[in-house]
Motif scaffolding. Sequence first.
Motif, PDB file in Angstrom:
ATOM      1  N   GLU A  36      -0.001  -2.550   0.792  1.00  0.00           N
ATOM      2  CA  GLU A  36      -1.339  -2.402   0.220  1.00  0.00           C
ATOM      3  C   GLU A  36      -1.940  -1.055   0.613  1.00  0.00           C
ATOM      4  O   GLU A  36      -1.590  -0.486   1.642  1.00  0.00           O
ATOM      5  CB  GLU A  36      -2.259  -3.531   0.678  1.00  0.00           C
ATOM      6  N   LYS A  40      -7.715  -1.087   1.047  1.00  0.00           N
ATOM      7  CA  LYS A  40      -7.686  -2.548   1.018  1.00  0.00           C
ATOM      8  C   LYS A  40      -7.474  -3.102   2.424  1.00  0.00           C
ATOM      9  O   LYS A  40      -8.135  -4.071   2.823  1.00  0.00           O
ATOM     10  CB  LYS A  40      -6.582  -3.026   0.072  1.00  0.00           C
ATOM     11  N   THR A  41      -6.566  -2.472   3.171  1.00  0.00           N
ATOM     12  CA  THR A  41      -6.283  -2.939   4.535  1.00  0.00           C
ATOM     13  C   THR A  41      -7.542  -2.974   5.376  1.00  0.00           C
ATOM     14  O   THR A  41      -7.800  -3.934   6.094  1.00  0.00           O
ATOM     15  CB  THR A  41      -5.246  -2.013   5.203  1.00  0.00           C
ATOM     16  N   VAL A  44     -10.316  -5.778   3.436  1.00  0.00           N
ATOM     17  CA  VAL A  44     -10.066  -7.221   3.325  1.00  0.00           C
ATOM     18  C   VAL A  44      -8.828  -7.597   4.127  1.00  0.00           C
ATOM     19  O   VAL A  44      -8.036  -6.756   4.472  1.00  0.00           O
ATOM     20  CB  VAL A  44      -9.891  -7.659   1.843  1.00  0.00           C
ATOM     21  N   GLY A  45      -8.662  -8.852   4.385  1.00  0.00           N
ATOM     22  CA  GLY A  45      -7.454  -9.306   5.050  1.00  0.00           C
ATOM     23  C   GLY A  45      -7.573  -9.293   6.559  1.00  0.00           C
ATOM     24  O   GLY A  45      -8.600  -8.905   7.115  1.00  0.00           O
ATOM     25  N   PRO A  46      -6.501  -9.705   7.224  1.00  0.00           N
ATOM     26  CA  PRO A  46      -6.566  -9.972   8.667  1.00  0.00           C
ATOM     27  C   PRO A  46      -6.829  -8.747   9.538  1.00  0.00           C
ATOM     28  O   PRO A  46      -7.353  -8.872  10.635  1.00  0.00           O
ATOM     29  CB  PRO A  46      -5.187 -10.572   8.975  1.00  0.00           C
ATOM     30  N   SER A  48      -8.820  -6.221   8.851  1.00  0.00           N
ATOM     31  CA  SER A  48     -10.076  -5.537   8.524  1.00  0.00           C
ATOM     32  C   SER A  48     -11.125  -5.667   9.627  1.00  0.00           C
ATOM     33  O   SER A  48     -12.117  -4.945   9.621  1.00  0.00           O
ATOM     34  CB  SER A  48     -10.646  -6.079   7.211  1.00  0.00           C
TER      35      SER A  48
END
Length: 315
Positions: A36, A40-41, A44-46, A48
């Motif tokens: 990604e 985005k990293t 969103v996601g773990p 962030s």
Amino acid sequence: MNTTLRITAFATSCLMAALLGVNFEAATPAAAQGAEPVSKTCRVGPRSREVPIQKTEPFKMFDNLYHVGPCYVAVYLLTTPAGHVLFDTTQEPFVDDTIANIQKVGVNLKDIKYVVLAHGHLDHVGGSKRLQEATGARLMAVEEDWKMIEALQGKVGNRDPRPNDMPKRDMVMKDGDTLKIGDQDIRFISTPGHTPGVLSAYNITLRDGSNTYKAFWGGGGGGAPGLAGAEIGAANTKRIMDIPGIQVNLLTHSWVEPNGYPGGGIHERAVLLKTRKAGDPNPFVDAATWNARAKLGYDNAAKRLAEEKAKGGAK
Ligand SMILES: [Zn+2]
């Protein structure tokens, strides 16, 4: 889509880390998998919530606009000959970096005259008191968002263990207000839904060499639950869609769906900007994507309104 946007996530991520000085050791595994984009990293996601990957070098997006925030939430500095305007303030523990970034691009903090606050969520307003103290600027927010800002006082932040220290209510902005400063004639629109206030700005003039472009900043016009919320959402998105001539969408976050940038987010376009050749267009100029996304936003809101009406939903 511009073919230059079709950079692989891997190349984008590595180049991005190298050029922007993001502390990217931590994020390398995701990049190596081509999984990604950085935008985005960090959004969103773990990963962030990790503090180090948010550190981002400031960069010049246009001759009169800098990105000075951390990775996941944008802070824009618009410069004019009569003083500058800051859009949003991030939150702790990223405020020191944002202040340092403003100084790094050579701007005197005391020349910032206005700070525009998108809405009353901590990631946009958490740095507002410290930035006001550092600059002496006036703070602008919608009445309903001022209430939220005041309610954040003393609560523990969601990314920092220290209690929030919030500013006193300052300028109360209304739909249709304008700000004339230097060569700018900025218009404001309030589109409640994401919060009961929500302030966006348009008719922001951005300069790139001999070219000028019109930008929109903000968003969050999707409305609220129920039939009444759906009606507001349809009205908001129609108003935003009907603003003529927008060529640049200044995202409030590095990565936003469905209003994001194709092929990546802010930081992927920053790489394209840094590596563009003389005569190439500024990759942040993208009227086609703006128009498509604005229409999609309206279509979705109109569909939701039709569904709510069919349900005979209670207001
Ligand atoms: Zn928000």
